[in-house]
Scaffold this motif. Structure first.
Motif, mmCIF file in Angstrom:
data_model
loop_
_atom_site.group_PDB
_atom_site.id
_atom_site.type_symbol
_atom_site.label_atom_id
_atom_site.label_comp_id
_atom_site.label_asym_id
_atom_site.label_seq_id
_atom_site.Cartn_x
_atom_site.Cartn_y
_atom_site.Cartn_z
ATOM 1 N N VAL A 37 -167.087 60.339 55.768
ATOM 2 C CA VAL A 37 -166.502 59.476 56.779
ATOM 3 C C VAL A 37 -166.653 60.107 58.100
ATOM 4 O O VAL A 37 -166.617 59.375 59.503
ATOM 5 C CB VAL A 37 -164.411 59.504 56.340
ATOM 6 C CG1 VAL A 37 -163.917 58.242 57.733
ATOM 7 C CG2 VAL A 37 -164.896 58.783 55.168
ATOM 8 N N LEU A 38 -166.617 61.868 58.530
ATOM 9 C CA LEU A 38 -167.215 62.011 60.049
ATOM 10 C C LEU A 38 -168.622 61.949 59.832
ATOM 11 O O LEU A 38 -168.469 61.679 61.875
ATOM 12 C CB LEU A 38 -167.281 63.681 59.779
ATOM 13 C CG LEU A 38 -165.724 64.726 59.754
ATOM 14 C CD1 LEU A 38 -164.744 64.429 58.276
ATOM 15 C CD2 LEU A 38 -166.403 65.948 59.980
ATOM 16 N N HIS A 283 -160.809 67.409 62.909
ATOM 17 C CA HIS A 283 -160.651 66.669 63.167
ATOM 18 C C HIS A 283 -160.091 65.459 61.132
ATOM 19 O O HIS A 283 -159.672 67.050 60.518
ATOM 20 C CB HIS A 283 -162.779 66.113 61.785
ATOM 21 C CG HIS A 283 -163.853 66.221 62.435
ATOM 22 N ND1 HIS A 283 -164.764 65.821 63.667
ATOM 23 C CD2 HIS A 283 -164.333 67.690 62.477
ATOM 24 C CE1 HIS A 283 -165.358 66.265 64.143
ATOM 25 N NE2 HIS A 283 -165.398 67.683 63.867
ATOM 26 N N ASN A 285 -158.579 62.789 59.265
ATOM 27 C CA ASN A 285 -159.861 61.644 57.997
ATOM 28 C C ASN A 285 -159.251 61.257 57.902
ATOM 29 O O ASN A 285 -157.655 61.893 57.057
ATOM 30 C CB ASN A 285 -160.931 61.676 57.550
ATOM 31 C CG ASN A 285 -162.107 62.522 58.502
ATOM 32 O OD1 ASN A 285 -161.683 61.941 59.368
ATOM 33 N ND2 ASN A 285 -162.609 63.001 57.573
ATOM 34 N N ASN A 295 -161.173 57.882 61.905
ATOM 35 C CA ASN A 295 -161.658 59.469 62.205
ATOM 36 C C ASN A 295 -160.951 59.301 63.318
ATOM 37 O O ASN A 295 -161.495 58.995 64.197
ATOM 38 C CB ASN A 295 -162.719 59.143 61.940
ATOM 39 C CG ASN A 295 -163.298 60.546 61.881
ATOM 40 O OD1 ASN A 295 -164.674 60.489 62.696
ATOM 41 N ND2 ASN A 295 -162.901 61.816 61.876
#
Length: 697
Positions: A37-38, A283, A285, A295
């Motif tokens: 997802v990053l 980060h 998510n 995100n």
């Protein structure tokens, strides 16, 4: 412009929603890995109408013996690489479809990496970063919406290491020609209490360089802390690098090249570049259910360093009268900058409908100053490290986008991507030649993209896409008087085939530019290429990329690019008169680029590969001067990888060898042409080797 962008976005999303409502319900329980997802917002999938190539961690490992990432990507379609020091370590560069590195957008976990002012990518500040990279995707052309400086030839997004469920360790050591050595240690705790992991890497790379005294000294680290559960992934990571490189960007004349192609015109013992860069990323998510995920990414980058240079018999006024007239002087030209980024994305996915909406905001401030650290005849009252120029710059970049993928019919997939980008750039003070440099520029860009994929069967798909990109000038362009933005319209038409052991990707592209900033062939006094506006220009090309598994023992990967790269009605100044040369070739844009990898697997865990690269002739200027033409070259490497799996102590022992330029070709991959016969060349290494052992436990 903002209102127009929002209005069009609402229309598109309404169309997409209607298309989604008409679809037949499918199983939506399949979810993506949270790690991925990053980069979800800047990547595309296999059926997307965007031309792209993927590179996995396993592919990088087979040749990761200390060379920079551009060198590791050398065999991808339409890619041409070069190295100042000649051996692929230190200051290396990458061109894609003939466009230079300032136009290749690079992101790390979705965070922009390109320097905001120069728009370039300095791989020397990412020592051994391939060892901490999970995967790469190179999109050619405009690509999908990304963060940071607009992609004008390609975008490269990198995903760093995923978390590990089990504790692991790795020790890598490699040695090779020109005093090259790489030492890497990696560790991971694995998941502690099923939720936490801490991992890290420390690396040291040294090389004397193929060019005399063009040494590279890199010290780098990568540290990561992870929290995860079924629907949450939080990553806090930091990575950085300290580099020192001896300069080798001056190049050699044709006579010097014949005399001794390894010589270096620089003679001052500390003619070096010294830079420190540290990145801090956070980060978060979150997957709320099988349909919704978000995100949030935060970044702070600190960079500071200097270029030390010896200058003989200089004019006092050029150094703020800190020296007497005709004094020799040693200066350091400093950069001290801060870079802040916030990214936020939300994804909605149901059946074959996917919508990603996001924003990115970045703020940059940089100080530019020069100091005198020695002079053969300093002026009265001059103190060592007095500044002879000072300047500062700020840049703010805000972008917002929405991209949707949806089914129009059972066989046709639509793709719409709309981006608004708003840039502010301001400078004040003096530049390095003590000229006043004041800039206050603002740009509002609307970058639409639309495409369709037709899938008549599970083995074939055809795609067509249109994308528009706009890009602001960089710092050097402003200094040279260019204040207008560039515009690119990119049309891609492709076919993909994937069945059993054969995959073929082929596409035709037409990239039409307005006010393209093309390389003039000159470089400035710190080695940065100088650009000039060419007006109307285009790049028309055919790319073929095929992978075939002939048997268990043989496979091949081949890519070919045929292209025509032209300035239209190009004007230049000859003998103080403006002359129209008509259509001319765009500089540094070869018409033919071929890459090929032939793999042989004689026994289990042993791979032998022959890697071949052909780059056609190319001009260093835009006036079709035969004197400025770089010859074509054909280079072959041999890569060996053998894995031993012992019964205890180590999980595996990997032995890797890389024999570069096995036929000892003396070639030149880059050059500079200042006109009036002043032409310089950057020779690349002849036959050389790298060999390493990796212990995994």
């Amino acid at each position: 412009m903002k209102n127009i962008f929002l209005f069009i976005t609402l229309i598109v999303l309404s169309v997409c929603a209607n298309a989604q409502q008409n679809q037949v319900k499918q199983d939506s329980t399949k979810t993506e890995k949270l790690d991925e997802v990053l980069v979800k917002a800047v990547r595309v999938d296999a059926d997307s109408p965007i031309t792209h190539s993927n590179v996995s961690k396993e592919q990088l490992e087979k040749r990761n013996l200390g060379q920079d990432i551009p060198t590791l990507l050398n065999f991808l379609p339409s890619v041409v690489t070069t190295s100042d020091a000649g051996a692929g370590i230190g200051y290396t560069g990458i061109r894609v479809r003939g466009t230079d590195a300032t136009r290749v957008n690079v992101t790390i976990n979705g965070i922009p990496y390109n320097d905001p002012e120069s728009q370039g990518t300095f791989w020397v500040n990412l020592g051994d970063f391939a060892s901490s990279t999970q995967s790469l995707q190179l999109q050619r052309g405009v690509g999908s919406s990304t963060n940071g400086s607009g992609a004008f030839g390609a975008s490269l997004n990198m995903l760093t290491d995923a978390f590990s469920n089990v504790a692991t360790g790795e020790i890598s050591n490699s040695f090779g020609s020109y005093g090259t050595r790489k030492h890497t240690v990696k560790l991971s705790t694995g998941l502690l209490n099923d939720h936490f992991e801490i991992s890290g890497r420390f690396s040291k790379i040294d090389s004397d360089g193929y060019i005399d005294r063009a040494f590279t000294d890199l010290k780098s680290y990568f540290l990561q802390g992870v929290y995860k559960d079924d629907n949450t992934l939080i990553k806090a990571l930091t990575f950085g690098n300290v580099e020192q490189t001896y300069q080798a960007w001056y190049g050699l004349t044709a006579e010097e090249l014949k005399e001794d192609r390894r010589q270096n015109p620089y003679t001052y013992e500390n003619e070096t570049d010294n830079y420190w860069q540290d990145h801090y990323q956070l980060h978060w998510n979150e997957r709320f259910d099988n349909n919704w995920s978000t995100n949030l990414g935060l970044n702070y980058t600190k960079g500071k360093g200097y270029f030390e240079q010896y200058k003989p018999e200089e004019t006092a006024a050029d150094f703020n009268n800190l020296i007497e007239e005709n004094s020799d002087v040693i200066v350091r030209r400093w950069l001290d900058n801060n870079f802040y980024v916030v990214n936020a994305n939300v994804t909605y996915k149901e059946n074959a409908f996917e919508l990603i909406t996001g924003m990115s905001y970045s703020a940059y401030d940089g100080d530019h100053f020069g100091e005198v650290i020695w002079g053969s005849n300093l002026a009265a009252n001059t103190a060592i490290r007095d500044h002879y120029y000072d300047g500062d710059a700020t840049k703010k970049d805000f972008s917002v986008f929405s991209k949707a993928t949806f089914k129009l019919t059972d066989k046709i997939i639509g793709f719409v991507d709309l981006q608004g980008r708003f840039v502010s750039y301001k400078t004040a003070g003096l530049n390095s030649d003590r000229s006043e440099f004041i800039t206050d520029a603002n740009f509002d860009f609307f970058n639409p993209k639309v495409g369709f994929t037709y899938k008549p069967s599970q083995f074939n798909n055809y795609y067509v896409s249109y994308a528009r990109a706009n890009r602001e000038p960089n710092r050097d362009d402003f200094e040279n008087g260019t204040t207008d933005n560039e515009t690119l319209n990119d049309i891609e038409l492709g076919w993909r085939f994937n069945k059993n052991k054969v995959s073929v990707n082929t596409n035709v592209y037409y990239m039409y530019y307005k006010d393209q900033l093309v390389l003039t062939g000159e470089v400035d006094d710190v080695g940065s290429p100088i650009r000039a506006t060419s007006g109307k220009s285009y790049r028309l090309g055919l790319e073929l990329d095929a992978n075939i598994q002939f048997s268990k023992m043989f496979s091949t990967s081949t890519n070919i690019t045929l292209s025509s790269n032209k300035n239209k009605d190009f004007n230049t100044t000859i003998d103080n008169e403006v002359v129209n040369l008509g259509n001319t070739n765009i500089s540094f844009s070869p018409d033919l680029v071929i890459g090929n990898t032939l793999n042989f697997y004689p026994v289990n865990n042993l791979q032998l590969s022959l890697l071949s690269k052909f780059v056609g002739e190319q001009y260093m200027t835009n006036i079709d001067s035969e004197a400025s033409k770089l010859n074509d070259y054909f280079v072959n490497d041999i890569n060996v990888s053998y894995e031993i799996k012992p019964k205890n102590v180590f999980k595996s022992i990997v032995i890797t060898g890389l024999f570069n330029n096995v036929f000892n070709r003396k070639y030149v991959s880059n050059g500079a042409d200042y006109g009036w016969g002043y032409i310089y060349y950057y020779p690349q290494a002849t036959s050389n080797f790298l060999a390493g052992v990796t212990l995994k436990f």
